[in-house]
Design a protein around this motif. Structure first.
Motif, PDB file in Angstrom:
ATOM      1  N   TYR A 182     -54.250 114.552 -15.900  1.00 35.20           N
ATOM      2  CA  TYR A 182     -53.015 113.897 -16.335  1.00 35.20           C
ATOM      3  C   TYR A 182     -52.711 114.250 -17.780  1.00 35.20           C
ATOM      4  O   TYR A 182     -51.573 114.497 -18.158  1.00 35.20           O
ATOM      5  N   ALA A 183     -53.768 114.257 -18.607  1.00 33.91           N
ATOM      6  CA  ALA A 183     -53.580 114.483 -20.036  1.00 33.91           C
ATOM      7  C   ALA A 183     -53.028 115.876 -20.303  1.00 33.91           C
ATOM      8  O   ALA A 183     -52.387 116.116 -21.328  1.00 33.91           O
ATOM      9  N   MET A 184     -53.270 116.785 -19.364  1.00 40.70           N
ATOM     10  CA  MET A 184     -52.835 118.173 -19.576  1.00 40.70           C
ATOM     11  C   MET A 184     -51.405 118.403 -19.086  1.00 40.70           C
ATOM     12  O   MET A 184     -50.813 119.438 -19.366  1.00 40.70           O
ATOM     13  N   ILE A 185     -50.884 117.443 -18.291  1.00 43.23           N
ATOM     14  CA  ILE A 185     -49.536 117.641 -17.750  1.00 43.23           C
ATOM     15  C   ILE A 185     -48.514 117.181 -18.792  1.00 43.23           C
ATOM     16  O   ILE A 185     -48.492 116.023 -19.184  1.00 43.23           O
ATOM     17  N   PRO A 186     -47.661 118.087 -19.262  1.00 43.66           N
ATOM     18  CA  PRO A 186     -46.768 117.755 -20.372  1.00 43.66           C
ATOM     19  C   PRO A 186     -45.490 117.075 -19.889  1.00 43.66           C
ATOM     20  O   PRO A 186     -44.415 117.665 -19.924  1.00 43.66           O
ATOM     21  N   THR A 187     -45.606 115.838 -19.402  1.00 37.35           N
ATOM     22  CA  THR A 187     -44.408 115.092 -19.054  1.00 37.35           C
ATOM     23  C   THR A 187     -44.652 113.633 -19.381  1.00 37.35           C
ATOM     24  O   THR A 187     -45.777 113.149 -19.304  1.00 37.35           O
ATOM     25  N   SER A 188     -43.615 112.938 -19.730  1.00 36.54           N
ATOM     26  CA  SER A 188     -43.780 111.534 -20.096  1.00 36.54           C
ATOM     27  C   SER A 188     -43.563 110.623 -18.896  1.00 36.54           C
ATOM     28  O   SER A 188     -43.767 109.422 -18.972  1.00 36.54           O
ATOM     29  N   ASP A 189     -43.158 111.206 -17.723  1.00 36.18           N
ATOM     30  CA  ASP A 189     -43.010 110.390 -16.505  1.00 36.18           C
ATOM     31  C   ASP A 189     -44.373 109.900 -16.054  1.00 36.18           C
ATOM     32  O   ASP A 189     -45.383 110.550 -16.321  1.00 36.18           O
ATOM     33  N   PRO A 190     -44.426 108.759 -15.334  1.00 36.11           N
ATOM     34  CA  PRO A 190     -45.709 108.305 -14.787  1.00 36.11           C
ATOM     35  C   PRO A 190     -46.265 109.347 -13.816  1.00 36.11           C
ATOM     36  O   PRO A 190     -45.517 109.955 -13.050  1.00 36.11           O
ATOM     37  N   LYS A 191     -47.578 109.557 -13.876  1.00 37.02           N
ATOM     38  CA  LYS A 191     -48.220 110.536 -12.999  1.00 37.02           C
ATOM     39  C   LYS A 191     -49.158 109.816 -12.031  1.00 37.02           C
ATOM     40  O   LYS A 191     -49.941 108.961 -12.438  1.00 37.02           O
ATOM     41  N   TYR A 192     -49.055 110.154 -10.740  1.00 33.41           N
ATOM     42  CA  TYR A 192     -49.889 109.494  -9.736  1.00 33.41           C
ATOM     43  C   TYR A 192     -50.769 110.527  -9.045  1.00 33.41           C
ATOM     44  O   TYR A 192     -50.344 111.656  -8.827  1.00 33.41           O
TER      45      TYR A 192
END
Lengths: 302, 228
Positions: free
Chosen positions: B37-47
């Motif tokens: 999750y920390a590596m995904i550059p988006t501010s949307d919630p990640k599931y």
């Protein structure tokens, strides 16, 4: 005395083999039985059915007068650790003994601790990493320390060295003397257990060949030792089970009971009587019974 | 009864099996998920689905309860009924434990705003629709379901051998495929999805518990004549 185990006409058929072919026997309380026979003779199958671990194809087995299947009253008074016993994944001997203490009312922790020491059993090693002998030791310790009224030992010596085997036999006798119970010891090393067992049950190809007091079995044959020529002359015309020779001295085991007069005669002629090897006797009796059964079968075919 | 309770203690003597291994697997899954999750550059919630990892442990534990612990329980002179009941109760307890962990995980995610990276392993909106109790039941039912499937599979295998187990699994798969085919033919997928969404995760979980009960009955009947 009422029998603790009563078996009538028990059969167990697997797909193409008959593991038990009409076994009937009764086991009396407070005695050590030797359940002897070759590998695959049906020893483990018989013990499995008596403890409701396995099911008979037909026939009946009653223990303490009741059917053992799904019967906690009966099962809780028995202990049967099989030769190829499985243990929970990742269990250590410590886990196994903790469990045994939960289920066996007479469990003696002091005895278990002493045996652990005797067998130098590593307690923190997982059981699947133990050597064959150490695995046997786990089963032996559960069997002895559980002090169940009926205890089965299924070839308990596998992989144990001579010292460890002697420890087992010694502890068994000691503990049995203090806490008499019914012990059924399955074995194919007959001579090793010959001094322990009070009664012999020989099973072969799923049939009971012999069910007698050990002493009575021993009485069925006699070993004569002495000058080879004299011994041979004496054994002439008798059924020889076994013959050994060392230099001029021969030892011959012959089938048949000797009367007191005959014994005196042997002694007078300068020959000695020696104890009979139970193993040789049973091997021979087994072969003989096998040959007779074969002859009977052939006749039936005709 | 006390002997059945002792079976629970027997199952829990080695706490590794029912508690530590699922816990370690879960912790590792969470750690890996958070790193990703920390590596995904988006501010949307990640599931993510990392939370299902310990369920597979329950599947394996269910199998080994049958293949390893059952033969040992026979040496402990335990009846099959006692073993079955005690083992099932242990599985219920361990599944409840997993459900509680799931709630705690969800709580941590709420408090830390998804581990500070807005990523979620436990607090998946659909699962939490019916509130915390609903989420607990969903996870509890899943863990128990995996255990019972493992146990039943191993029982069928022990009782009737690999061929029958394969045939039974195949038959089950064919039935599912046939159902899917039927739904496709009748062009009912839309209704099916709406139905599933209407049921919600909780509704599905409750049906799952019905399946668990049915499987338990099947496995008990097979188990009654199982040999170690």
């Amino acid at each position: 005395m009422t029998a603790v185990i009563e078996v009538q006409n028990l059969t167990k058929r697997y797909k193409d083999t008959e593991a038990l072919a009409g076994v009937s026997l009764s086991i009396q309380p407070g005695s050590i039985y030797g359940l002897l026979g070759r590998n695959g003779a049906g020893k483990t199958t018989l013990m499995s059915i008596l403890t409701a671990q396995n099911f008979a194809t037909s026939g009946e087995a009653r223990v303490f007068g009741e059917s053992p299947y799904e019967n906690p009253r009966v099962l809780s008074r028995m202990c049967f650790v099989r030769e190829s016993q499985k243990y929970p994944d990742d269990a250590t001997p410590r886990h196994a003994f903790t469990a045994a203490r939960l289920f066996f009312a007479n469990w003696d922790q002091a005895l278990a601790d002493r045996l652990i020491e005797d067998f130098q059993l590593p307690m923190k090693q997982t059981i699947k990493k133990l050597s064959r002998g150490q695995l046997s030791a786990v089963g032996v310790i559960i069997g002895l320390a559980s002090r169940a009224e009926v205890t089965f030992f299924d070839e308990p010596y596998l992989g144990l060295d001579a010292v460890a085997r002697q420890i087992f036999y010694d502890r068994l006798i000691e503990d049995y003397a203090e806490h008499p119970r019914t012990i059924i010891l399955s074995s194919h090393l007959i001579d090793e257990v010959a001094n322990l067992i009070e009664r012999v049950i020989v099973i072969d190809k799923g049939r009971i060949l012999l069910d007698e007091e050990t002493d009575a079995v021993r009485d069925r044959a006699v070993t004569v030792v002495g000058d080879a020529a004299k011994v041979d002359a004496w054994s002439q015309g008798r059924e020889v089970l076994h013959r050994d020779e060392l230099g001029h001295v021969a030892s011959v085991t012959v089938l048949g009971h000797l009367s007191g007069a005959e014994r005196a005669e042997v002694a007078a002629s300068g020959l000695d009587l020696a104890p009979v090897s139970l193993q040789q006797l049973i091997v021979r009796l087994t072969q003989k019974a096998g040959a007779e059964a074969l002859a009977a079968d052939t006749q039936e075919v005709r | 009864m006390s002997r059945t309770l002792n079976v629970i203690r027997l199952q829990l003597i080695n706490r590794q099996t029912f508690i530590w291994v699922p816990l370690i697997v879960l912790a590792s899954a969470v750690l890996v998920s958070v790193l990703i999750y920390a590596m995904i550059p988006t501010s949307d919630p990640k599931y993510g689905g990392g939370g299902q990892a310990p369920l597979w442990v329950f599947f394996a534990v269910g199998m080994s309860a049958m293949t390893m612990t059952f033969p040992f329980s026979q040496a402990m002179s335990v009846t099959r009924r006692e073993f079955f009941l005690g083992t099932l109760i242990t599985a219920v307890l361990a599944s409840a434990f997993m459900g509680v962990l799931f709630l705690i995980g969800g709580g941590i995610e709420m408090l830390t705003n998804g581990y500070g990276v807005n990523g979620y392993v436990f607090h998946l909106p659909w699962l939490w629709e019916a509130g915390p109790l609903g989420a607990f039941i969903v996870y509890f039912a899943l863990a128990l379901f995996f255990f019972v499937v493992g146990f039943t599979g191993a029982t069928v295998y022990k009782r009737w051998g690999p061929v029958i187990l394969t045939i039974a699994s195949l038959a089950l798969a064919l039935i599912l495929v046939a159902l899917a085919f039927l739904v496709t033919r009748l062009e009912m997928w839309e209704q099916v999805w709406i139905g599933i969404l209407d049921l919600g995760a909780l509704g599905l979980a409750l049906w799952g518990l019905v399946v668990v009960a049915l499987l338990s009955v099947v496995s008990f009947l097979a188990f009654r004549r199982a040999t170690p």
